[in-house]
Scaffold this motif. Structure first.
Motif, short mmCIF file in Angstrom:
data_model
loop_
_atom_site.label_atom_id
_atom_site.label_comp_id
_atom_site.label_asym_id
_atom_site.label_seq_id
_atom_site.Cartn_x
_atom_site.Cartn_y
_atom_site.Cartn_z
N GLY A 69 0.80 -1.21 0.00
CA GLY A 69 0.00 0.00 0.00
C GLY A 69 0.84 1.26 0.00
N PHE A 70 0.16 2.39 0.22
CA PHE A 70 0.81 3.71 0.22
C PHE A 70 0.54 4.41 1.55
CE2 PHE A 70 -0.36 2.92 -4.29
CZ PHE A 70 0.93 2.83 -4.81
N LEU A 71 1.62 4.67 2.28
CA LEU A 71 1.51 5.24 3.63
C LEU A 71 2.52 6.37 3.80
CD1 LEU A 71 0.45 5.03 6.63
CD2 LEU A 71 2.35 3.42 7.01
N TRP A 72 2.04 7.49 4.35
CA TRP A 72 2.90 8.62 4.68
C TRP A 72 2.71 9.00 6.14
CZ3 TRP A 72 0.30 8.03 0.17
CH2 TRP A 72 0.98 8.21 -1.03
N LYS A 73 3.77 9.43 6.80
CA LYS A 73 3.72 9.96 8.16
C LYS A 73 3.72 11.47 8.10
CE LYS A 73 4.33 9.93 12.76
NZ LYS A 73 3.37 9.39 13.73
N VAL A 74 2.81 12.12 8.85
CA VAL A 74 2.69 13.58 8.84
C VAL A 74 3.00 14.12 10.22
CG1 VAL A 74 1.19 15.53 8.33
CG2 VAL A 74 0.85 13.36 7.12
N THR A 75 3.97 15.01 10.29
CA THR A 75 4.33 15.65 11.56
C THR A 75 4.41 17.16 11.34
OG1 THR A 75 6.69 15.35 11.06
CG2 THR A 75 5.62 13.66 12.41
N GLY A 76 4.54 17.90 12.44
CA GLY A 76 4.69 19.35 12.35
C GLY A 76 3.48 20.11 12.81
N GLY A 77 2.41 19.42 13.12
CA GLY A 77 1.22 20.07 13.65
C GLY A 77 1.09 19.82 15.15
N LEU A 261 5.36 3.65 -5.41
CA LEU A 261 5.06 5.07 -5.43
C LEU A 261 5.46 5.71 -6.76
CD1 LEU A 261 4.05 7.60 -3.98
CD2 LEU A 261 6.34 7.86 -2.98
N GLU A 262 6.56 5.27 -7.34
CA GLU A 262 6.98 5.83 -8.63
C GLU A 262 5.94 5.56 -9.70
OE1 GLU A 262 10.85 4.56 -9.79
OE2 GLU A 262 11.87 5.58 -8.12
N GLN A 263 5.36 4.37 -9.68
CA GLN A 263 4.33 4.06 -10.67
C GLN A 263 3.08 4.90 -10.43
OE1 GLN A 263 3.14 -0.07 -10.89
NE2 GLN A 263 1.76 0.29 -12.62
N LEU A 264 2.71 5.09 -9.16
CA LEU A 264 1.54 5.92 -8.85
C LEU A 264 1.77 7.35 -9.34
CD1 LEU A 264 -1.21 6.28 -7.45
CD2 LEU A 264 0.05 6.78 -5.32
N GLU A 265 2.96 7.88 -9.12
CA GLU A 265 3.27 9.23 -9.58
C GLU A 265 3.26 9.31 -11.10
OE1 GLU A 265 6.97 9.69 -7.56
OE2 GLU A 265 6.07 10.73 -5.83
N ALA A 266 3.73 8.24 -11.75
CA ALA A 266 3.74 8.20 -13.21
C ALA A 266 2.32 8.18 -13.75
CB ALA A 266 4.51 6.97 -13.71
N VAL A 267 1.43 7.43 -13.10
CA VAL A 267 0.04 7.38 -13.52
C VAL A 267 -0.58 8.77 -13.42
CG1 VAL A 267 -2.27 6.54 -12.88
CG2 VAL A 267 -0.35 4.95 -13.01
N HIS A 268 -0.25 9.50 -12.35
CA HIS A 268 -0.78 10.86 -12.19
C HIS A 268 -0.28 11.78 -13.30
CE1 HIS A 268 -1.15 14.96 -10.63
NE2 HIS A 268 -2.19 14.51 -9.98
N GLU A 269 1.00 11.67 -13.61
CA GLU A 269 1.56 12.51 -14.68
C GLU A 269 0.90 12.19 -16.01
OE1 GLU A 269 5.76 11.93 -14.67
OE2 GLU A 269 6.07 12.86 -12.71
N GLN A 270 0.67 10.90 -16.26
CA GLN A 270 0.02 10.51 -17.51
C GLN A 270 -1.44 10.94 -17.53
OE1 GLN A 270 1.19 6.40 -17.08
NE2 GLN A 270 2.49 6.50 -18.90
N HIS A 322 -5.35 10.95 -5.03
CA HIS A 322 -5.47 12.23 -4.33
C HIS A 322 -4.16 12.61 -3.62
CE1 HIS A 322 -9.76 12.81 -4.88
NE2 HIS A 322 -9.96 11.54 -4.56
N MET A 323 -3.25 11.67 -3.49
CA MET A 323 -2.05 11.90 -2.69
C MET A 323 -0.93 12.58 -3.45
SD MET A 323 -2.80 10.90 0.30
CE MET A 323 -4.08 9.93 1.10
N VAL A 324 -0.82 12.31 -4.75
CA VAL A 324 0.38 12.71 -5.49
C VAL A 324 0.11 13.89 -6.42
CG1 VAL A 324 1.45 10.43 -5.32
CG2 VAL A 324 -0.14 10.92 -7.20
N GLY A 325 1.20 14.43 -6.95
CA GLY A 325 1.09 15.58 -7.85
C GLY A 325 1.22 16.90 -7.10
N GLU A 326 1.39 17.98 -7.85
CA GLU A 326 1.59 19.30 -7.24
C GLU A 326 0.40 19.75 -6.41
OE1 GLU A 326 2.72 22.23 -10.05
OE2 GLU A 326 4.51 21.16 -10.74
N GLU A 327 -0.78 19.31 -6.76
CA GLU A 327 -1.98 19.67 -6.01
C GLU A 327 -2.53 18.50 -5.22
OE1 GLU A 327 -2.83 22.80 -5.82
OE2 GLU A 327 -1.18 23.26 -7.18
N GLY A 328 -1.69 17.47 -4.99
CA GLY A 328 -2.10 16.34 -4.18
C GLY A 328 -2.00 16.65 -2.70
N LEU A 329 -2.57 15.79 -1.86
CA LEU A 329 -2.58 16.06 -0.43
C LEU A 329 -1.19 16.16 0.17
CD1 LEU A 329 -5.54 13.89 0.96
CD2 LEU A 329 -5.47 16.35 0.54
#
Length: 344
Positions: A69-77, A261-270, A322-329
């Motif tokens: 799967g795809f998992l990110w850790k978010v800190t700073g809040g 993740l690289e493939q997910l980002e590539a799909v978004h670019e395409q 929804h996670m990737v790309g310049e306007e992704g989360l």
């Protein structure tokens, strides 16, 4: 090359398919006998598990884990959080999820989803669909789409599990007919909880607070507010990509299993590049409705949870694209000052 582009196109559609599509076929126990519409036919054919059924990972597993799967850790809040890019279906062997995902879910006190699929009221959902998608009296689907696309659509349905429901779809707008067609490849997996449904079930089982980032009404309105021209094109592309849909679904499941993740980002670019080629000026309307506006609203809510929400750890689990790309989360939260790290 054309075949590969068609498969990629279906992966976009599958990644962008709203949770509402899964919701329409997620519960066969509340089917409305008084108002039969295509989603009921889909639900019956899929034999989807009731919302209260035990989740796939409850049974003992010999293997270490299934999907990464795809998992990110978010800190700073004020509070820490996790982002999980989900998909709305899964293979049985994808469970249990990677230990990092299972641990993040265990740590979370709050779980925010697009929709909580365990709380779907099937009858209400079907009523909402009918309010938005039924065409005016005297109008049929053929009046709204090209004859060539309509004929191909009917041919596909007649060979599918939804053959009995094909005539009823003549009453519906192109966007809903297209969504119904998109559901066909996933039917073989409907007896297994999708990733977002699994997360919701586990969260409820463990007594966590489950939040919804969107509503059923809002998700339906996104499609219902497509211009006539965009609906017509959306219908055409869905019909044209139907032949490679199953292969595209398998590739999507493979991608999520690998956590590539690289493939997910590539799909978004395409998605952006091919959208401009195949949709022209309509791509801006489509992309803004499906991703841009929704991502911005989700990012605002996530920011509120992490800065001003109740004490605890938050997990945000929404569709992977929804996670990737310049306007992704991920990018939007980084712009708001958070540190977002992909968890291998």
């Amino acid at each position: 090359m054309m075949k590969r582009k068609a498969r990629i196109a279906w992966i976009w559609l599958a990644l962008l398919s709203m949770a509402v599509l899964a919701a329409c076929a997620s519960d066969t126990t509340n089917e409305s006998k008084a108002t039969p519409i295509p989603t009921e036919t889909a639900a019956a054919a899929a034999t989807a598990s009731p919302a209260g059924q035990e989740s796939p990972s409850a049974a003992p597993e010999k293997k270490e884990h299934g999907a990464n799967g795809f998992l990110w850790k978010v800190t700073g809040g004020k509070h820490d959080g996790y982002l999980v890019g989900t998909i709305h279906f899964a293979r049985p062997e994808m469970y249990p999820l990677h230990p990092n995902l299972e641990q993040a879910l265990q740590e979370a006190d709050f779980v925010a989803l697009e929709l909580d699929l365990t709380k779907v009221d099937q009858i209400k959902t079907l009523a909402l669909v009918n309010e938005r998608a039924i065409l005016p009296e005297g109008t049929t689907l053929l009046d709204r789409v090209d004859g060539r696309d309509y004929k191909k659509f009917q041919e596909i349905l007649k060979k599918s599990l939804l053959a009995a429901g094909a005539p009823m779809l003549d009453r519906y707008e192109p966007w809903y007919a297209a969504m119904t067609l998109e559901s066909l490849p996933a039917m073989k997996y409907m007896s297994t909880d999708g990733i977002d449904q699994y997360i919701a079930k586990q969260a409820h089982k463990d007594g966590k607070t489950v939040l919804e980032l969107e509503s059923m009404e809002a998700q339906l309105d996104i499609f219902d507010e497509f211009s006539d021209e965009l609906q017509k094109l959306y219908f055409r592309q869905t019909v044209d990509n139907a032949a490679t849909a199953q292969e595209g679904l398998e590739q999507l499941l493979d991608m999520w299993t690998a956590g590539d993740l690289e493939q997910l980002e590539a799909v978004h670019e395409q998605f952006d590049a091919e959208g401009d080629k195949t949709m022209g000026d309509l791509n801006a309307e489509y992309s803004e409705a499906i991703l841009g506006k929704r991502n911005a609203e989700m990012a605002k809510k996530v920011d509120h949870y992490l800065r001003d929400g109740e004490e605890g750890t938050y997990m945000i689990a929404v569709g992977s694209l929804h996670m990737v790309g310049e306007e992704g989360l991920v990018s939007l939260l980084e712009k708001k000052g958070y540190q977002v790290e992909f968890v291998k």
